[in-house]
Scaffold this active site. Structure first.
Site, mmCIF file in Angstrom:
data_model
loop_
_atom_site.group_PDB
_atom_site.id
_atom_site.type_symbol
_atom_site.label_atom_id
_atom_site.label_comp_id
_atom_site.label_asym_id
_atom_site.label_seq_id
_atom_site.Cartn_x
_atom_site.Cartn_y
_atom_site.Cartn_z
ATOM 1 N N HIS A 178 70.438 21.402 26.989
ATOM 2 C CA HIS A 178 71.009 22.609 27.619
ATOM 3 C C HIS A 178 71.970 22.100 28.682
ATOM 4 C CE1 HIS A 178 67.871 25.149 25.748
ATOM 5 N NE2 HIS A 178 67.155 24.049 25.876
ATOM 6 N N GLU B 185 57.093 25.708 21.339
ATOM 7 C CA GLU B 185 57.113 24.891 22.572
ATOM 8 C C GLU B 185 55.887 25.342 23.381
ATOM 9 O OE1 GLU B 185 60.309 25.785 25.296
ATOM 10 O OE2 GLU B 185 60.015 23.952 26.478
HETATM 11 N N1 ADE Z 1 66.236 26.802 28.422
HETATM 12 C C1 ADE Z 1 66.470 25.616 28.985
HETATM 13 N N2 ADE Z 1 65.465 24.781 28.707
HETATM 14 C C2 ADE Z 1 64.575 25.446 27.944
HETATM 15 C C3 ADE Z 1 63.340 25.124 27.339
HETATM 16 N N3 ADE Z 1 62.771 23.919 27.462
HETATM 17 N N4 ADE Z 1 62.709 26.074 26.631
HETATM 18 C C4 ADE Z 1 63.245 27.277 26.516
HETATM 19 N N5 ADE Z 1 64.397 27.637 27.061
HETATM 20 C C5 ADE Z 1 65.065 26.732 27.772
HETATM 21 ZN ZN ZN Z 2 65.361 23.520 25.134
#
Ligand code: ADE
Ligand code: ZN
Length: 334
Positions: free
Chosen positions: A16, A197
């Protein structure tokens, strides 16, 4: 191992760009834009980066990016990252960005695209680092807003290598974005999504079935569903795993408990990435090094990780062939 891992031509597929904002640059941009930060020093910013979970990180992540206002800011942010990545032996980067987070602050899409585009061309020219661009939708905002942003991005559809899905996962299943991703598919834009995640394995299946994504960002919770694991293996679905991120966001307690060895044993197509390097303790090389320390992997295993990333990257075929050739020429012995 350091020199070997540093030399590997590495592709970063899960990054990101807003999460690459180092505290030093945050202060510079705040000053340039006459913004007052809730911190008085770089040390204070770094001390604040203690997270309990994904949401506690996202709160600071969205706050930090408020210093980005002009195309020059986006350019400087991306160049700062490209230079660091280049120094780590990264040869290709797939940059995710969050247009809605900036639009909500009144920063137009053309400002974001101009700054990022300029940095990408400059990185290619000056550093030899190629890149792809992934426009990510915020899953904790309404699907209608994402659809609107996708339509608004019409002048840039050609520039987008993929659309993605990120932000707070719990309670925001992929199914919420079925229509948005169907529209992207109709436009011929490839699709990726964060799934598994913090959220359950079922979100990974949904992302595959309903959003028709070609890869899964994170995906570590797939191990809770053996049938899904077998599907990911058979269909050769890439996972962009971010071990240091998972530790810092307490997806796992300690790097030694990270599921990467189990995912590898299951025969999955894995890549190693940094996610938000400024917040989670380092870039791609640091993530490779953390794996080297924790899992005692052979050089062959790291070569396989780097090869996987090159194989599944959004990249011109000539460049892919050349980089794969470079990778295979790295000696296994010192
Ligand atoms: N935006 C930036 N990092 C992120 C992550 N690890 N999971 C979800 N959205 C994100
Ligand atoms: Zn991410």
């Amino acid at each position: 191992m350091y020199d070997f891992l540093r030399r590997l031509p590495k592709a970063e597929l899960h990054l990101h760009i807003e999460g690459s904002l180092e505290p030093e640059l945050m202060f510079q941009l705040a000053e340039r834009n006459a913004i007052t930060l809730p911190y008085t020093s770089v040390e204070e910013v770094k001390a604040a980066y203690e997270f309990d979970d994904l949401q506690s990180f996202l709160d600071l992540y969205y706050q930090g990016m408020a210093v980005l206002r002009t195309a020059e800011d986006f350019h400087d942010l991306a160049m700062d990252y490209f230079r660091r990545a280049h120094a780590e032996g990264v040869v290709h980067v797939e940059i995710s960005f969050d247009p809605q987070a900036h639009l909500a602050r009144g920063i137009e899409l053309n400002v974001q695209m101009e700054g990022l585009g300029r940095a990408r061309r400059r990185a290619e020219r000056e550093l030899g680092v190629s890149s792809a661009l992934i426009m990510s939708f915020l899953r904790d905002r309404p699907a209608e807003e994402a659809l609107h942003v996708l339509e608004q991005a019409a002048p840039y559809w050609e520039t987008l290598d993929a659309v993605g899905l990120d932000s707070a996962e719990y309670g925001h299943p992929p199914s919420k974005f079925r229509e948005v991703f169907a529209r992207a598919k109709a436009l011929g834009i490839p699709r990726v999504a964060h799934a598994g995640e913090e959220g359950p394995a079922a979100y990974i299946s949904e992302a595959l079935d309903l959003l028709e994504v070609c890869r899964i960002d994170h995906g570590v919770r797939c191990l809770e569903d053996p049938v899904l694991v077998e599907r990911l293996r058979q269909e050769r679905i890439p996972l962009t795993v971010c071990p240091l991120s998972n530790v810092r966001l307490k997806v796992v307690e300690h790097i030694d408990d990270h599921p990467l060895p189990k995912l590898l044993e299951a025969g999955l197509l894995l890549t190693i990435n940094s996610d938000d390097p400024a917040y989670f303790g380092g870039g791609v090389l640091d993530n490779y090094l953390a794996c080297a320390r924790a899992f005692d992997w052979s050089r062959q295993t790291f070569i396989q990780m780097a090869r996987n990333a090159l194989n599944v990257a959004f990249m011109e075929e000539d460049r892919r062939r050349a980089l794969l050739k470079d990778l295979e020429s790295i000696p296994l012995e010192d």
